[in-house]
Design an enzyme around this catalytic site. Structure first.
Site, PDB file in Angstrom:
ATOM      1  CG  ASP A 133      -1.913   1.108   1.325  1.00 40.76           C
ATOM      2  OD1 ASP A 133      -2.611   1.346   0.296  1.00 40.76           O
ATOM      3  OD2 ASP A 133      -1.899   1.899   2.479  1.00 40.76           O
ATOM      4  CG  ASP A 165      -1.785   7.904   0.671  1.00 39.80           C
ATOM      5  OD1 ASP A 165      -0.922   8.661   0.496  1.00 39.80           O
ATOM      6  OD2 ASP A 165      -2.726   7.726  -0.181  1.00 39.80           O
ATOM      7  CG  ASP A 169      -1.775   2.430   6.478  1.00 41.29           C
ATOM      8  OD1 ASP A 169      -1.974   2.179   5.440  1.00 41.29           O
ATOM      9  OD2 ASP A 169      -2.216   3.760   6.973  1.00 41.29           O
TER      10      ASP A 169
END
Length: 327
Positions: free
Chosen positions: A15, A17, A214
């Protein structure tokens, strides 16, 4: 063969961001982690729910940050949404776009016609994050969906991570229409749907991919749905309190403080289900004792609480962590 976590996999899907960067600033160690994977022969891909940039722009942004990336290694929810619409609609069909210019360009490149108003009879509304999205375009989208247009959301991330804290994401904008229309989108393209992860694995020919994210509600749940192992890094949105109470559908295989954990022994990051110790921490009759890395304590508690246990503090160090995490 090394026992490093990453060495057990032939592809690492990141991922962006909250994992590789925060908005436009690289997270410490991200570039080094990607370089080290490449040097060891492990393929790399990037899968992002953010629909405000095209794959080429994402690759350029990453490269400018010192994180090597090629356009064909980047999968965005904008590109996936446009491709899906092109499969469902006739060529040239009008599509009302709610989002950034990148999403509009993806729709156009897919052979469809981006429009801005409900009176242009759009066959679909595609909604993605854009910092300039406001009431006027949301109103047009609402009218179009009420008139029968397909409603597709690129993702439903409630927030975006930033150095200043979480900011409203596309999910927050989707909730505006959800409230106005009293219904859910017809299709949600990005994570936690498994399509981005599955496409990344297919394109690279991977037999054993690893997903790194995250967020439990998108990255990790998406990996679980795709049947892939996953790593939660604690550099973005989801934190210990959310992880400890995560349902089975959102439980990662590993937990690491940051991307450096990819190169530590796998056993040092795996959730030790059924274990009574991890690092310098121990569980004795449900009491957490000892000391050391807070991530080790977190992993140990995850295994214990996911099995139905209720921890108690057995030391001052443990009391401090439990006070922060068990809200």
């Amino acid at each position: 063969m090394s026992d490093a976590l990453a060495d057990g996999y032939d592809l690492v899907v990141f991922d962006l961001d909250g994992v590789v960067y925060l908005i436009d600033k690289p997270i410490a160690g991200a570039a080094e982690a990607v370089e080290r994977l490449r040097a060891g022969g492990t393929a790399v891909a990037y899968a992002t729910n953010n629909a405000s940039r095209r794959a080429a722009d994402v690759a350029a942004l990453l490269t400018g940050m010192g994180v090597p990336a090629a356009t064909d290694e980047v999968l965005t929810s904008a590109g996936a949404a446009a491709a899906m619409l092109a499969e469902r609609l006739p060529a040239g069909a009008p599509v009302l776009v709610v989002g950034a210019d990148a999403l509009r360009a993806e729709v156009r490149d897919a052979g469809l016609t981006p429009v801005e108003h409900a009176d242009e009879s759009p066959a679909a509304v595609v909604q993605g994050y854009g910092p300039e999205v406001g009431w006027r375009v949301l109103a047009e989208a609402s009218l179009a969906v009420r008139a029968g247009a397909l409603w597709m959301a690129t993702n439903t991330d409630r927030t975006l991570p930033s150095p200043r804290g979480p900011l409203p994401g596309n999910g927050s904008l989707v909730s505006v229409l959800r409230t106005a229309l009293d219904r859910e989108p017809d299709v949600v393209v990005g994570k936690p749907a498994p399509a981005l992860f599955e496409t990344a694995a297919s394109l690279s020919g991977s037999r054993r991919p690893l997903c790194v994210g995250d967020r439990l509600d998108t990255d990790i749940e998406g990996a679980v749905r795709a049947g892939m192992d996953s790593v939660l890094v604690l550099t973005g949105v989801s934190g210990p309190a959310e992880l400890l109470t995560a349902p089975a559908s959102r439980r990662p295989t590993y937990v690491c403080a940051d991307l450096s954990g990819l190169f530590a022994p796998a056993q040092d990051a795996r959730i030790p289900v059924g274990a009574m110790s991890a690092g310098g921490w121990q569980l004795a009759d449900g009491r957490l004792e000892g000391g050391g890395s807070s991530v080790d304590a977190l992993r140990l508690l995850c295994g214990f609480m996911w099995a139905g246990g209720t921890p108690r503090a057995g030391s001052d160090n443990a009391a401090k962590l439990l006070g922060e995490w068990l809200v």
